[in-house]
Design a protein around this motif. Structure first.
Motif, PDB file in Angstrom:
ATOM      1  N   GLN A 155     -40.415  -1.579  32.418  1.00  0.00           N
ATOM      2  CA  GLN A 155     -39.814  -0.250  32.289  1.00  0.00           C
ATOM      3  C   GLN A 155     -40.882   0.789  31.979  1.00  0.00           C
ATOM      4  O   GLN A 155     -40.876   1.876  32.522  1.00  0.00           O
ATOM      5  N   LEU A 156     -41.789   0.444  31.078  1.00  0.00           N
ATOM      6  CA  LEU A 156     -42.873   1.372  30.785  1.00  0.00           C
ATOM      7  C   LEU A 156     -43.705   1.602  32.034  1.00  0.00           C
ATOM      8  O   LEU A 156     -44.108   2.714  32.321  1.00  0.00           O
ATOM      9  N   ASP A 157     -43.953   0.536  32.772  1.00  0.00           N
ATOM     10  CA  ASP A 157     -44.725   0.652  33.998  1.00  0.00           C
ATOM     11  C   ASP A 157     -44.013   1.568  34.993  1.00  0.00           C
ATOM     12  O   ASP A 157     -44.636   2.444  35.566  1.00  0.00           O
ATOM     13  N   SER A 158     -42.717   1.394  35.180  1.00  0.00           N
ATOM     14  CA  SER A 158     -41.983   2.237  36.133  1.00  0.00           C
ATOM     15  C   SER A 158     -41.893   3.674  35.633  1.00  0.00           C
ATOM     16  O   SER A 158     -41.963   4.612  36.419  1.00  0.00           O
ATOM     17  N   ARG A 171     -43.930   9.159  36.279  1.00  0.00           N
ATOM     18  CA  ARG A 171     -44.642  10.309  35.718  1.00  0.00           C
ATOM     19  C   ARG A 171     -45.860  10.659  36.575  1.00  0.00           C
ATOM     20  O   ARG A 171     -46.098  11.816  36.901  1.00  0.00           O
ATOM     21  N   LYS A 172     -46.598   9.643  36.976  1.00  0.00           N
ATOM     22  CA  LYS A 172     -47.793   9.860  37.784  1.00  0.00           C
ATOM     23  C   LYS A 172     -47.420  10.449  39.149  1.00  0.00           C
ATOM     24  O   LYS A 172     -48.069  11.386  39.634  1.00  0.00           O
ATOM     25  N   TYR A 198     -47.299   5.743  44.191  1.00  0.00           N
ATOM     26  CA  TYR A 198     -46.353   5.531  43.100  1.00  0.00           C
ATOM     27  C   TYR A 198     -44.894   5.744  43.506  1.00  0.00           C
ATOM     28  O   TYR A 198     -43.996   5.258  42.851  1.00  0.00           O
ATOM     29  N   ASP A 199     -44.700   6.519  44.580  1.00  0.00           N
ATOM     30  CA  ASP A 199     -43.334   6.836  45.012  1.00  0.00           C
ATOM     31  C   ASP A 199     -43.362   7.238  46.479  1.00  0.00           C
ATOM     32  O   ASP A 199     -43.939   8.261  46.828  1.00  0.00           O
ATOM     33  N   SER A 200     -42.747   6.419  47.312  1.00  0.00           N
ATOM     34  CA  SER A 200     -42.763   6.701  48.754  1.00  0.00           C
ATOM     35  C   SER A 200     -41.443   7.348  49.200  1.00  0.00           C
ATOM     36  O   SER A 200     -40.894   6.992  50.235  1.00  0.00           O
ATOM     37  N   SER A 201     -40.980   8.302  48.440  1.00  0.00           N
ATOM     38  CA  SER A 201     -39.704   8.942  48.742  1.00  0.00           C
ATOM     39  C   SER A 201     -39.812   9.875  49.949  1.00  0.00           C
ATOM     40  O   SER A 201     -40.898  10.295  50.350  1.00  0.00           O
TER      41      SER A 201
END
Length: 168
Positions: free
Chosen positions: A21-24, A29-30, A61-64
């Motif tokens: 959870q901390l990782d996600s 955040r990144k 980090y996020d491929s949205s």
């Protein structure tokens, strides 16, 4: 004993879930930070190449769809239309309900001289509650190719909110 072994496994599992959870949370955040940096660079105008680099880092980090569409927009502004279309297509694969992405695809296709593909992208907007500007643009694209459809679009616009200057 068996109960302390099970308790140890349970505690390890809880710690692992908490670390994930901390990782996600850290990943989100990144991604958000990099996306904001990219957006800031886009707004500044002539910094689209730098914006692309920030957005590409955000993709780690996020491929949205939003991030992919932002990259497509910067490539569009740089007139790198093939790359813009590649990213816009990837974005629409992730979110086919985004009016902004369909409009961007339409703009890319029109700028490439592919009017039929541009019209097809704007037609997808008809199913997604398009803005007045998007409807107006579709009507203008229809004018030289299909006057009946252009009239239908302009009548739809007039029925929703009359504007006497629209038909001039």
């Amino acid at each position: 004993t068996l109960s302390s072994y099970v308790l140890g496994l349970l505690l390890c599992s809880i710690a692992s879930v908490h670390a994930q959870q901390l990782d996600s949370t850290e990943r989100a955040r990144k991604a958000r930070e990099l996306f904001i940096n990219g957006t800031t660079l886009q707004i500044q105008g002539n910094r689209h190449a730098e914006a692309i680099l920030e957005f590409q880092q955000a993709l780690r980090y996020d491929s949205s769809a939003v991030t992919l569409a932002a990259i497509a927009r910067s490539y569009f502004e740089l007139r790198k239309l093939e790359l813009a279309l590649e990213y816009a297509d990837a974005a629409v694969q992730r979110d086919s309900t985004s009016r902004d992405i369909w409009e961007l695809i339409a703009e890319i296709e029109v700028l490439r001289g592919h009017y039929d593909e541009g019209i097809a992208a704007y037609e997808r907007l008809l199913q997604l509650n398009p803005s007045r500007r998007q409807l107006y643009t579709l009507g203008r694209l229809y004018e030289p190719r299909n006057a009946a459809k252009a009239i239908e679009i302009f009548e739809r616009l007039c029925a929703s909110q009359p504007d006497p200057t629209m038909l001039s």
